[in-house]
Design a protein around this motif. Sequence first.
Motif, PDB file in Angstrom:
ATOM      1  N   LEU A 314       0.829  -1.216   0.000  1.00  0.00           N
ATOM      2  CA  LEU A 314       0.000   0.000   0.000  1.00  0.00           C
ATOM      3  C   LEU A 314       0.850   1.247   0.000  1.00  0.00           C
ATOM      4  N   GLU A 315       2.131   1.080  -0.306  1.00  0.00           N
ATOM      5  CA  GLU A 315       3.022   2.218  -0.161  1.00  0.00           C
ATOM      6  C   GLU A 315       2.589   3.389  -1.032  1.00  0.00           C
ATOM      7  N   PRO A 316       2.895   4.615  -0.554  1.00  0.00           N
ATOM      8  CA  PRO A 316       2.556   5.785  -1.362  1.00  0.00           C
ATOM      9  C   PRO A 316       3.293   5.724  -2.694  1.00  0.00           C
ATOM     10  N   ILE A 317       2.718   6.374  -3.685  1.00  0.00           N
ATOM     11  CA  ILE A 317       3.331   6.393  -5.013  1.00  0.00           C
ATOM     12  C   ILE A 317       4.104   7.696  -5.156  1.00  0.00           C
ATOM     13  N   TYR A 318       5.344   7.590  -5.595  1.00  0.00           N
ATOM     14  CA  TYR A 318       6.226   8.751  -5.642  1.00  0.00           C
ATOM     15  C   TYR A 318       6.425   9.286  -7.054  1.00  0.00           C
ATOM     16  N   ILE A 319       5.807   8.622  -8.023  1.00  0.00           N
ATOM     17  CA  ILE A 319       6.067   9.056  -9.402  1.00  0.00           C
ATOM     18  C   ILE A 319       4.761   9.114 -10.174  1.00  0.00           C
ATOM     19  N   ARG A 320       4.607  10.121 -11.036  1.00  0.00           N
ATOM     20  CA  ARG A 320       3.424  10.177 -11.907  1.00  0.00           C
ATOM     21  C   ARG A 320       3.828  10.685 -13.279  1.00  0.00           C
ATOM     22  N   ARG A 321       3.072  10.277 -14.282  1.00  0.00           N
ATOM     23  CA  ARG A 321       3.384  10.679 -15.645  1.00  0.00           C
ATOM     24  C   ARG A 321       2.966  12.127 -15.863  1.00  0.00           C
ATOM     25  N   LYS A 322       3.802  12.864 -16.610  1.00  0.00           N
ATOM     26  CA  LYS A 322       3.529  14.278 -16.807  1.00  0.00           C
ATOM     27  C   LYS A 322       3.418  14.646 -18.276  1.00  0.00           C
ATOM     28  N   GLY A 323       3.711  13.711 -19.141  1.00  0.00           N
ATOM     29  CA  GLY A 323       3.657  13.980 -20.577  1.00  0.00           C
ATOM     30  C   GLY A 323       4.119  12.723 -21.287  1.00  0.00           C
ATOM     31  N   ASP A 324       4.399  12.839 -22.594  1.00  0.00           N
ATOM     32  CA  ASP A 324       4.770  11.647 -23.353  1.00  0.00           C
ATOM     33  C   ASP A 324       6.017  10.975 -22.830  1.00  0.00           C
ATOM     34  N   ILE A 325       7.055  11.780 -22.483  1.00  0.00           N
ATOM     35  CA  ILE A 325       8.282  11.154 -22.021  1.00  0.00           C
ATOM     36  C   ILE A 325       8.658  11.590 -20.625  1.00  0.00           C
ATOM     37  N   LEU A 326       7.902  12.499 -20.067  1.00  0.00           N
ATOM     38  CA  LEU A 326       8.280  13.035 -18.759  1.00  0.00           C
ATOM     39  C   LEU A 326       7.476  12.418 -17.608  1.00  0.00           C
ATOM     40  N   TYR A 327       8.155  12.283 -16.500  1.00  0.00           N
ATOM     41  CA  TYR A 327       7.480  11.924 -15.243  1.00  0.00           C
ATOM     42  C   TYR A 327       7.768  13.021 -14.234  1.00  0.00           C
ATOM     43  N   GLU A 328       6.994  13.006 -13.161  1.00  0.00           N
ATOM     44  CA  GLU A 328       7.234  13.888 -12.035  1.00  0.00           C
ATOM     45  C   GLU A 328       7.494  12.993 -10.824  1.00  0.00           C
ATOM     46  N   VAL A 329       8.631  13.216 -10.159  1.00  0.00           N
ATOM     47  CA  VAL A 329       8.953  12.395  -8.986  1.00  0.00           C
ATOM     48  C   VAL A 329       8.958  13.278  -7.753  1.00  0.00           C
ATOM     49  N   VAL A 330       8.416  12.751  -6.658  1.00  0.00           N
ATOM     50  CA  VAL A 330       8.377  13.510  -5.406  1.00  0.00           C
ATOM     51  C   VAL A 330       9.444  12.943  -4.470  1.00  0.00           C
ATOM     52  N   ASP A 331      10.346  13.804  -3.967  1.00  0.00           N
ATOM     53  CA  ASP A 331      11.372  13.296  -3.058  1.00  0.00           C
ATOM     54  C   ASP A 331      10.824  13.179  -1.641  1.00  0.00           C
ATOM     55  N   TYR A 332      11.649  12.671  -0.737  1.00  0.00           N
ATOM     56  CA  TYR A 332      11.110  12.368   0.605  1.00  0.00           C
ATOM     57  C   TYR A 332      10.757  13.609   1.410  1.00  0.00           C
ATOM     58  N   LYS A 333      11.251  14.791   0.942  1.00  0.00           N
ATOM     59  CA  LYS A 333      10.871  16.024   1.651  1.00  0.00           C
ATOM     60  C   LYS A 333       9.674  16.708   0.998  1.00  0.00           C
ATOM     61  N   GLY A 334       9.173  16.105  -0.090  1.00  0.00           N
ATOM     62  CA  GLY A 334       8.011  16.679  -0.750  1.00  0.00           C
ATOM     63  C   GLY A 334       8.360  17.496  -1.993  1.00  0.00           C
ATOM     64  N   GLY A 335       9.657  17.666  -2.283  1.00  0.00           N
ATOM     65  CA  GLY A 335      10.082  18.402  -3.480  1.00  0.00           C
ATOM     66  C   GLY A 335       9.721  17.627  -4.746  1.00  0.00           C
ATOM     67  N   VAL A 336       9.326  18.367  -5.800  1.00  0.00           N
ATOM     68  CA  VAL A 336       8.904  17.714  -7.037  1.00  0.00           C
ATOM     69  C   VAL A 336       9.972  17.901  -8.115  1.00  0.00           C
ATOM     70  N   HIS A 337      10.321  16.822  -8.843  1.00  0.00           N
ATOM     71  CA  HIS A 337      11.395  16.870  -9.838  1.00  0.00           C
ATOM     72  C   HIS A 337      10.948  16.207 -11.130  1.00  0.00           C
ATOM     73  N   ASP A 338      11.465  16.707 -12.251  1.00  0.00           N
ATOM     74  CA  ASP A 338      11.180  16.053 -13.517  1.00  0.00           C
ATOM     75  C   ASP A 338      12.090  14.851 -13.688  1.00  0.00           C
ATOM     76  N   TYR A 339      11.557  13.812 -14.318  1.00  0.00           N
ATOM     77  CA  TYR A 339      12.376  12.663 -14.685  1.00  0.00           C
ATOM     78  C   TYR A 339      11.974  12.214 -16.073  1.00  0.00           C
ATOM     79  N   PRO A 340      12.903  12.077 -17.046  1.00  0.00           N
ATOM     80  CA  PRO A 340      14.301  12.467 -16.915  1.00  0.00           C
ATOM     81  C   PRO A 340      14.427  13.980 -16.706  1.00  0.00           C
ATOM     82  N   PRO A 341      15.535  14.420 -16.079  1.00  0.00           N
ATOM     83  CA  PRO A 341      15.661  15.855 -15.788  1.00  0.00           C
ATOM     84  C   PRO A 341      15.721  16.671 -17.071  1.00  0.00           C
ATOM     85  N   LYS A 342      15.174  17.890 -17.047  1.00  0.00           N
ATOM     86  CA  LYS A 342      15.262  18.783 -18.215  1.00  0.00           C
ATOM     87  C   LYS A 342      16.681  19.276 -18.296  1.00  0.00           C
ATOM     88  N   LYS A 343      17.158  19.470 -19.522  1.00  0.00           N
ATOM     89  CA  LYS A 343      18.544  19.953 -19.684  1.00  0.00           C
ATOM     90  C   LYS A 343      18.681  21.351 -19.080  1.00  0.00           C
TER      91      LYS A 343
END
Length: 343
Positions: A314-343
């Motif tokens: 039942l663990e929380p989900i830390y990643i969600r899709r944000k577009g065709d190739i992008l995901y959004e990942v949430v770190d343990y402090k709640g910060g949101v990051h793109d994956y793969p990272p934008k150049k």
Amino acid sequence: MKAKDKAFIEELGGSADEALLSRYAYRVSDYLKSKLANRSSNDPLVKQYIPSASELEQSELERDDPIGDGAHSPVKGIVHRYPDRVLFTPVHVCPVYCRYCFRREMVGPKDGGGAAMLSQEELEGALAYIASRTDIYEVILTGGDPLVISSKQLDFILSRLQAIEHVQVVRIHSRVPAADPMRVDEKMLSVLSRFEKALYLAIHINHADELSMEVRGAIKQLRAGGVILLSQSVLLKGVNDNEEALEALFRGLVALGVKPYYLHHPDMARGTGHFRVNIEDGQALMRGLQGRLSGLALPRYMLDIPGGYGKVPLEPIYIRRKGDILYEVVDYKGGVHDYPPKK
Ligand SMILES: *Cc1c(COP(=O)(O)O)cnc(C)c1O
Ligand code: SF4
């Protein structure tokens, strides 16, 4: 029930109501009696073991067989839900009865007055089933509590499993090390350490207060005997449903060489509503512990799906899709990051 036991329950703020005690088994070991004495009714140990009037409250959603074991039992003493592993339950009594037990309708001395242990014939039937199914890679001894049987009986079962070639792993699930640590004696240790296949022991423990000197001693001896130690806990309202309590428990275990394996979401067992935590709250606790605790100390948060469909994390989900190739990942402090990272 003896007047002495009733007085003990009432002194600790519990209920010794006849209807309650005849419905659900009550037992605390002598060891626990000494640990529980003089604690308050809100104490995490008292809540786990002392009957409460709330147990008489039932909801329509609760069940006798909350995880659907009955649907997957091909022979007495075996539950075969997943292809590669079975539960083997040689005994339906425990050293203590946990008030939130998910098998509370099945465990205890009552059970139609039948024997606490499988008969020799039933044991042979269960072993024959395991021997006949070559897809069984792991046997999980559970119960009741398999470590209440005599060392001779335990030796018999382990020797027979030793001889079944396709069984490569044996796991024991037990409350004994935490609730009746003196039972972990020389005889038991010698039987466990003689077993040549991989032997795992999942200790059922819910609060750091249970890690007394005696319990630590039993854990050390089990480790010295070559048993690989895991723990399983149940997330329980008023017992361990806060980050500090879980952190102290998991850190305490890891420091003793015990890997926290599962944190179970409480099952829909009858009369256990007062222990139930919301799934969102459980997930928020896991989120809070992620990053704060090392991976060694983090168990998986698990739900056993009612009806016999098995366990899922039942663990929380830390990643969600944000577009065709992008995901959004949430770190343990709640910060949101793109994956793969934008150049
Ligand atoms: C919980 C359970 C197991 C063990 O599951 P793991 O995820 O391997 O710990 C196996 N069989 C049954 C029927 C179970 O309920
Ligand atoms: S030890 Fe396990 S089976 Fe026995 S009462 Fe506690 S939760 Fe139930």
